[in-house]
Enzyme design. Sequence first.
Site, PDB file in Angstrom:
ATOM      1  CB  CYS A  56      -0.709   0.059   1.104  1.00 46.14           C
ATOM      2  SG  CYS A  56      -1.260  -1.548   1.702  1.00 46.14           S
ATOM      3  CG  ASP A  88      -6.213  -2.491   8.768  1.00 48.28           C
ATOM      4  OD1 ASP A  88      -4.890  -1.710   9.751  1.00 48.28           O
ATOM      5  OD2 ASP A  88      -7.800  -1.734   9.023  1.00 48.28           O
ATOM      6  CB  CYS A 129      -2.461   1.225   4.305  1.00 52.91           C
ATOM      7  SG  CYS A 129      -3.251   0.447   5.476  1.00 52.91           S
ATOM      8  CE  LYS A 131      -8.556   1.070  10.175  1.00 48.48           C
ATOM      9  NZ  LYS A 131      -8.455   0.377   9.296  1.00 48.48           N
ATOM     10  CB  CYS A 211      -6.837  -4.242  -0.595  1.00 46.92           C
ATOM     11  SG  CYS A 211      -5.793  -4.845   1.070  1.00 46.92           S
ATOM     12  CD  GLU A 463     -10.187  -3.288   9.580  1.00 46.04           C
ATOM     13  OE1 GLU A 463     -10.107  -2.011   9.002  1.00 46.04           O
ATOM     14  OE2 GLU A 463      -9.614  -4.473   8.428  1.00 46.04           O
ATOM     15  CB  SER A 489     -12.154  -5.591   7.251  1.00 43.13           C
ATOM     16  OG  SER A 489     -11.336  -5.907   5.734  1.00 43.13           O
TER      17      SER A 489
END
Length: 587
Positions: A56, A88, A129, A131, A211, A463, A489
């Site tokens: 990320c 994450d 990423c 957060k 992602c 998560e 998630s």
Amino acid sequence: MRSGKTDKSKLPSRHVTEGPSRAPHRSYYYAMGLDEAQINQPFVGVATCWNEAAPCNISLSRQAQAVKLGVMAAGGTPREFTTITVTDGIAMGHEGMRSSLASREAIADTVELTMRGHCYDAIVGLAGCDKSLPGMMMAMIRLNTPSVFLYGGSILPGKVPAGADVPADFASRDLTVQDMFEAVGRHQNGTLSEAALTILERVACPSAGACGGQFTANTMACVSEAIGLALFNSSGAPAPYESRDQYAQASGQAVMNLIEKNIRARDIVTRQSLENAARVVAATGGSTNAGLHLPAMAHEAGIDFFLEDVCEIFKDTPYFVDLKPGGAYVAKDLYDAGGLPVVMKELRKAGLIHEDCMTASGRSIGEELDLITREADGKVIHAISNPISQTGGVVGLKGNLAPEGAIVKVAGMSAGEQVFSGPARVFECEEDAFAAVQARTYKEGEVIVIRNEGPAGGPGMREMLSTTAALSGQGMGKKVALITDGRFSGATRGFCVGHVGPEAALGGPIALVRTGDIITLNARTGELSFDVSDEEIEKRRGEWNGPSETLYGSGALWKYAQLVGPTFKGAVTHPGAEAERHVYMDL
């Protein structure tokens, strides 16, 4: 390019560059290779979350160099700095996930402190990423500087090599990390060999980037454009694309225009722009985590925009963009179909966009949309007149089990799948629930309850993707429901309800549920309740022994647990703009 000396009389950098008393400060800038002209220009913080923790973030440093070229071309002096991220996908399923949500606050805090300490006049913030996106935008709003956000871009979809010995459903589709978490469940279920799992893990994530589905990172990237802090379409191009550098340069130039026009973050982030952002989350079937991050961003601007407000917008927003995990496509496909501007153009056709909101370009949303010539392709982006479903892909729930609300992603679920009732099976933490899933000691028709995972009680509001993906991998994703005071998630699918508030640690009703209680979840009516009378709830409350003791008696997570507020307000850790006594830019 600007010519001559900038009037810094109203810019923060005057405190470190102007007058004889600042000669020591200027000597530091000369030491770093700046010349007099550069010292006299506005200073622009170029903040990145670059690190080697995950794909990320790995391309952010390169993109930052392009931002700096844009700043310099427009007559500014860029000053690059970095902050942390907790990724994450790697933090998932173990104690490390407790650091994730707390990292959002740490990112906002460290960016704020860096900007304040060095008196930068504006910021271009790059993040990749989950957060790090809201964390960076929260810092911009908190500081109320001229600000431009830039997403690092999504990962390319994974592909199984021709002839590889993996199940046909994996071989035939674009892969994301979601498939890997679900593959673990298939392996545990005995329907996927270890050799096939090894093949998949080596091809699922083939490049730099966040992602690929409409998980939290891409959801918040869409938010950055919809809310106006990012240039239109800057979020769409995948991370490896060289065209990202053009968006980066344009972002650097744009922030200089904002300085000149004195357009600040809170001129952009308003109640109306927050509503635009929530519309986009609903339309794209975005992550439930937006219900946490939008209130937190609003808090930095002194705007009351809570989970219930977000969910009200979700309720009457059509879901018409077919993205994973509920749908079929990935972020690259959305970009190829015209990106978020085409989505917002469809929302405008239905009168669901506030067009007069300001954006980072200096133009309004309406003016930006007037420049968009592409139309919905009917495949990735459906016409809003012919949506996938009439209501948003994310729904809010309330009831005697969640008086302060809860949230569930229903994108990809049929109407019949949006109602579930069954006996509770209660677990005191995620590890216990995951072990039960692995051992198959749960039963079809049950509602799995995972408590003590809220912001304070976890601490850190973990998560639950490892657990939910394992359920899906076992073919049980639609045969059980799951509720928690923790989070899910953006890659989670199935009837999984998160953000249940008040959390167990605060004595919320989720602390009082017992195995066997009948729980009803109804995403069509917005209900989350358990079949226990008010009298029995109060009786149990009197018998409750209080919150479970956590492992964290000191350190950053202890500090976070002491400060964090309720989930429905965004799980924030300070009073926000409503209590501030000054604005950074005006000191």
